[in-house]
Scaffold this active site. Structure first.
Site, short mmCIF file in Angstrom:
data_model
loop_
_atom_site.label_atom_id
_atom_site.label_comp_id
_atom_site.label_asym_id
_atom_site.label_seq_id
_atom_site.Cartn_x
_atom_site.Cartn_y
_atom_site.Cartn_z
N GLY A 51 -24.25 18.97 39.89
CA GLY A 51 -23.54 19.27 38.63
C GLY A 51 -23.60 20.76 38.33
N SER B 122 -23.80 14.00 36.13
CA SER B 122 -23.68 12.70 35.49
C SER B 122 -22.50 12.80 34.53
CB SER B 122 -24.96 12.39 34.70
OG SER B 122 -25.12 11.02 34.49
N LYS C 134 -27.65 6.93 30.44
CA LYS C 134 -28.74 7.89 30.59
C LYS C 134 -30.10 7.18 30.60
CE LYS C 134 -28.20 11.75 31.01
NZ LYS C 134 -27.89 12.46 32.29
#
Ligand code: NAP
Length: 324
Positions: free
Chosen positions: A13, A87, A167
């Site tokens: 990411g 994510s 999460k």
């Protein structure tokens, strides 16, 4: 500056809001960085990284898909540390929670940790969230929320809160993997992250501020627990990576506060904007605290204040043309 030229680390990411700050600070400290993006051919994911100081000699970009183990293995191979940030991040409703949120978050975390283990990585920092701490309606009303608090998955499922669910399940999977496989894992749980933006695309938390300035009255009842400067979040990741005594979860907020406090401060600083009047107590039962992130403060992190967070974020939104 610590000289880490012989140390290569991977940031999944790396193209994102927090990821690009982390890549920048790691390059500044002399690390060699493997940063992942979703599409190497999309300049919106690569250009801001390639222009960072030190990128020409110490940054390598890799294309990954979180549900593809081989792509993660290729990115992590040759590194000794992993920062797993990638994510999907949204507070809006999604059409297909399994495909859009749960699979990439949970399978992505397991794939990343498995690849780290297989590549001989020494320490992994997982970016979880306050969304793995709240919503937790059954937490005792007289106790300040801390790292012992976990999001109530049944509540999330009942209310269709798929981001906190993703999460929470991803962080739980990380702890389970670490325990079973003996992998050194440490976790950062940032609050609502804001500040200067490097990527050309605006992420979810900065969009929250933009919406507020445009008059949106949403209170983020199940998502907010405090704000934090993006640079402090990136620093927190480095602190827990470099400081081998750091362990467990690390709540990362400038203070535990309500979204109403944040909205009131934005309104005070920028009265010319259409910031709506929102009640001060927007997070039911949330006790405020200045020392919510004591673990990170004890590691030496000095958090930017809410005012600094808002001013830096506002300037970034203005310089990028989102507001006039
Ligand atoms: N922003 C916040 O307030 C906040 C608070 C707490 C925790 N976090 C966590 O911090 C992390 C980074 O968030 P952010 O705010 O920086 O968001 P962001 O800018 O949207 O970054 C998310 C990153 O994940 C990558 N990614 C998403 N889905 C992927 C997939 N299927 N395969 C490969 N890569 C994928 C994105 O790649 P592309 O750029 O190539 O699409 C991007 O680099 C996330 O884990 C988020 O849950 C954020």
């Amino acid at each position: 500056m610590a000289d880490r030229k012989d140390e290569a680390v991977c940031v999944t990411g790396g193209s994102g809001f927090i990821g690009s700050w982390l890549v920048r600070l790691l390059l500044d400290r002399g690390y060699t960085v493997h940063a992942t993006v979703k599409d190497l051919n999309d300049e919106r994911e690569t250009k801001h990284l390639e222009s960072l100081e030190g990128a020409d000699s110490r940054l390598r970009l890799f294309q990954i898909d979180l549900v593809d183990y081989d792509s993660l293995f290729a990115a992590i191979n040759g590194t000794v540390g992993l920062f797993h940030l990638a994510s999907p991040c949204t507070v809006d409703r999604v059409l297909d929670p399994e495909k859009e949120l749960l699979d990439p978050a949970i399978k992505g975390t397991i794939n990343a940790l498995k690849a780290a283990k297989d590549c001989g990585v020494k320490r992994v920092v997982v970016t979880s969230s306050i969304s793995a701490i709240v919503p937790c309606p059954n937490w005792p009303s007289d106790v300040v929320k801390n790292e012992d608090c976990w999001t109530d998955l049944d509540y999330c499922k009942q209310k269709g809160l798929w981001y906190p669910a993703s999460k929470t399940m991803a962080e739980k999977a990380a702890w389970e993997f670490a325990k079973e496989q003996g992998l050194d894992v440490v976790v950062v749980n940032p609050g609502t992250v804001m500040g200067p933006v490097f990527p050309p695309i605006l992420n979810a938390s900065m969009t929250m501020l933009l919406r507020l300035l445009e008059g949106c009255t949403e209170k983020y009842e199940d998502f907010f627990m405090g704000s934090v400067h993006v640079k402090d979040v990136a620093l927190a990741h480095i602190l827990v990576y470099e400081n081998k005594s750091a362990s467990g979860r690390h709540l990362c907020v400038e203070a535990i506060s309500h979204y109403g406090d944040f909205a009131a401060k934005v309104s005070e600083l920028y009265p010319e904007y259409n910031v709506p009047r929102i009640p001060k107590d927007t997070q039911p039962g949330l006790l405020r605290s200045k020392n919510g992130s004591k673990k990170l403060m004890d590691l030496g992190l000095h958090f930017a204040s809410m005012e600094e967070i808002i001013k830096d974020s506002f300037e970034s939104l203005r310089s990028k043309g989102y507001i006039s």
